[in-house]
Design a protein around this motif. Structure first.
Motif, mmCIF file in Angstrom:
data_model
loop_
_atom_site.group_PDB
_atom_site.id
_atom_site.type_symbol
_atom_site.label_atom_id
_atom_site.label_comp_id
_atom_site.label_asym_id
_atom_site.label_seq_id
_atom_site.Cartn_x
_atom_site.Cartn_y
_atom_site.Cartn_z
ATOM 1 N N UNK A 270 0.782 -1.222 0.000
ATOM 2 C CA UNK A 270 0.000 0.000 0.000
ATOM 3 C C UNK A 270 0.816 1.276 0.000
ATOM 4 N N UNK A 271 2.065 1.202 -0.428
ATOM 5 C CA UNK A 271 2.961 2.352 -0.405
ATOM 6 C C UNK A 271 3.503 2.619 -1.809
ATOM 7 N N UNK A 352 2.065 10.202 2.533
ATOM 8 C CA UNK A 352 3.146 10.684 1.665
ATOM 9 C C UNK A 352 3.112 9.993 0.297
ATOM 10 N N UNK A 353 2.779 8.720 0.281
ATOM 11 C CA UNK A 353 2.714 7.982 -0.983
ATOM 12 C C UNK A 353 1.628 8.542 -1.888
ATOM 13 N N UNK A 354 0.448 8.821 -1.325
ATOM 14 C CA UNK A 354 -0.655 9.317 -2.153
ATOM 15 C C UNK A 354 -0.432 10.760 -2.587
ATOM 16 N N UNK A 373 1.541 5.125 -12.783
ATOM 17 C CA UNK A 373 0.269 4.453 -13.051
ATOM 18 C C UNK A 373 0.275 3.031 -12.512
ATOM 19 N N UNK A 374 1.415 2.370 -12.562
ATOM 20 C CA UNK A 374 1.540 1.029 -11.989
ATOM 21 C C UNK A 374 1.279 1.088 -10.483
ATOM 22 N N UNK A 375 1.853 2.107 -9.835
ATOM 23 C CA UNK A 375 1.716 2.198 -8.381
ATOM 24 C C UNK A 375 0.313 2.640 -7.968
#
Length: 539
Positions: A270-271, A352-354, A373-375
């Motif tokens: 989820x990161x 932070x990831x989003x 886009x993959x993430x």
């Protein structure tokens, strides 16, 4: 008839330091690698690790940083950016992002300023990149003369102590360290320590599969808290491999390792690996520098050094890091808050990831254009299986769901402690551009000693000093590499910081407590100033 000089290839022409300074003053991104002068402006938009690491190397001999951080494929392609070469040893400038000042080049000045016989540009507080110029004046107004004098005195003490413990910064000493460090790199490669042990990763995969199966079993029988413990441990174990992949240390192929790392980070964890690489690559270049290293910038919760009490500007975030009322309240208690805050660290990583993915902060060109886009797709998959499939559908009550989420996330706390442990208590002072890369990494990073059978628990992160010297070495070879680095440290006289896990934690907590003590002194100083102001105004 053409002269001999006209027949020289543009890539082979010798550029003086004065000419290179002028190119940087004109806004060009110039770095030196293996005596080659590289103009990397065209590469920056394609750089998978972001533009900040490159900005911190402008005007510097980046041979060591470039060599140890990039695959051989990338190293072989860098010649396309060559515009000339240098002769002799290069004297580093201070990069513009760090406040370096550069003079425009004037043709007539070439003769009088040929070579390196002129002082390197001094750091000036007014010169920063972009919008940093606009907020610099406001920073000055936040600190009184008394407050700044206290902080400056603490910095001088730290610099003085550091200089007594580490080799001098003269050209001869640092040149010898650089030469021996590069010979060590050749020796490490010759001994096959860059070759990955794929059987070790097979064992890692088997261990993680077993842990995940245990999580599902206890979830099935309704032991939700126990299941959560196994899920948190599963995430922690996988992060080690994602870290390796992020450094291209598994297959040494950028695309394959990126896929491995992003698959672990996004759909399973989820990161965003892209977010982590964007910050982590800067961390590896300017380790522990308060203004520049995002991994040390944790206000208002932590001030890992007294400099954070001076309202500094983050060149990474391009904004002020204010030592505001909230920080002034929390920092005196930071030694007690250290573990509780780290226990909640994973929630911050989601945010932070989003932010990174939503704002498209990663590269949009080159080999990594599709990573965002993959993430994003991977993170959606994560919340489907974890948020909906496990937390919502598999756990019957709201309280059990809350407990499952909190326990699974708090179990990862030792992992966050491991990341901070190797740096929070180490030197943060800037010894200037003349310090070698090897000495700077060993000065700002500690290793954690543990028995070999516990390596699986630490995941290679206990060898952070070794890792910072050679980031692309597979972690299963770091213990063997450590012996060679120890010999190198003894040879060049650089202290090698090695603590046990308990001792390392004590040192970090003690360091945070020392900054808290300094914060209390500063608070008393502020109170005295306020009382004096009241007296002057007749209150």
């Amino acid at each position: 008839m053409s002269s001999v000089g006209d027949s020289i290839s543009p890539k082979e022409r010798v550029l003086s330091a004065r000419r290179i300074e002028g190119l940087i003053a004109a806004g060009q991104s110039i770095i030196i690698v293996n005596q080659k002068v590289l103009r990397v402006d065209a590469w920056i938009p394609y750089h998978p690790g972001g533009h900040k690491p490159i900005q911190h190397l402008i005007g510097k001999d980046a041979t060591d940083e470039f060599t140890v951080c990039h695959s051989e494929e990338t190293q072989n392609q860098i010649d396309r950016y060559q515009i000339g070469r240098i002769e002799g040893r290069w004297r580093n400038f201070i990069p513009p992002i760090q406040g370096g000042q550069f003079r425009p080049y004037i043709e007539e000045s070439e003769t009088s300023n040929e070579g390196h016989d002129f002082p390197a540009p001094k750091r000036i507080d007014d010169q920063k990149d972009g919008r940093l110029d606009q907020i610099r004046p406001a920073v000055r107004e936040l600190n009184t003369k008394e407050e700044q004098a206290f902080l400056d005195s603490e910095t001088k003490k730290e610099i003085s102590l550091t200089l007594t413990r580490y080799p001098p910064l003269d050209e001869t000493t640092q040149g010898e360290i650089i030469e021996k460090y590069r010979r060590l790199y050749d020796q490490i490669k010759a001994e096959g320590l860059y070759e990955c042990n794929y059987m070790a990763y097979a064992r890692e995969f088997g261990r993680c599969a077993l842990i995940f199966s245990a999580m599902l079993f206890f979830l099935h029988i309704g032991w939700y808290c126990t299941s959560a413990v196994f899920l948190g441990f599963f995430w922690s174990q996988l992060v080690f491999s994602a870290h390796d992949a992020g450094h291209i240390a598994i297959t040494h192929n950028f695309t394959i390792d990126s896929l491995i790392g992003m698959t672990i980070a996004a759909p399973i964890g989820g990161l965003s690996l892209g977010w982590w690489k964007r910050t982590h690559n800067v961390h590896h270049i300017v380790t522990n520098a308060p203004e520049h290293d995002p991994d040390n910038q944790h206000l208002p919760f932590f001030a890992v050094n007294h400099q954070f009490m001076g309202n500094i500007i983050s060149t990474y975030h391009e904004r002020l890091l204010p030592y505001d009322k909230v920080a002034q309240f929390l920092v005196p208690y930071q030694a007690y808050l250290y573990y509780p805050v780290l226990a909640l660290g994973r929630f911050n990583l989601y945010v932070q990831s989003w932010i990174f993915l939503g704002q498209g902060q990663g590269p949009r060109k080159g080999l990594a254009w599709w990573h965002r886009w993959f993430e994003i797709a991977g993170n959606i998959i994560f919340w489907l299986w974890f948020g909906y499939g496990i937390v919502y559908k598999s756990i019957p009550t709201a309280w059990s769901r809350f407990a499952f989420v909190m326990i699974s996330h708090m179990v990862t706390m030792p992992l966050h402690a491991q990341f901070t442990l190797s740096h929070f208590a180490m030197s943060t002072v800037d010894l200037g551009p003349d310090e070698s890369f090897a000495q700077r990494m060993l000065r700002t990073t500690m290793d954690i000693d543990c028995p070999e059978w516990l390596d699986f628990f630490h995941g290679g992160l206990q060898f952070q000093a070794i890792h910072h010297l050679y980031p692309r070495i597979p972690r299963h070879n770091l213990r063997r590499t450590q012996k060679l680095v120890l010999e190198f440290c003894k040879d060049v006289g650089i202290p090698y910081a090695l603590y046990g896990f308990v001792g390392g934690n004590k040192k970090v907590v003690g360091s945070l407590a020392e900054v808290s003590r300094q914060a209390s002194i500063l608070a008393k100083c502020q109170q005295t100033i306020a009382e004096r102001g009241d007296l002057l105004h007749g209150r």
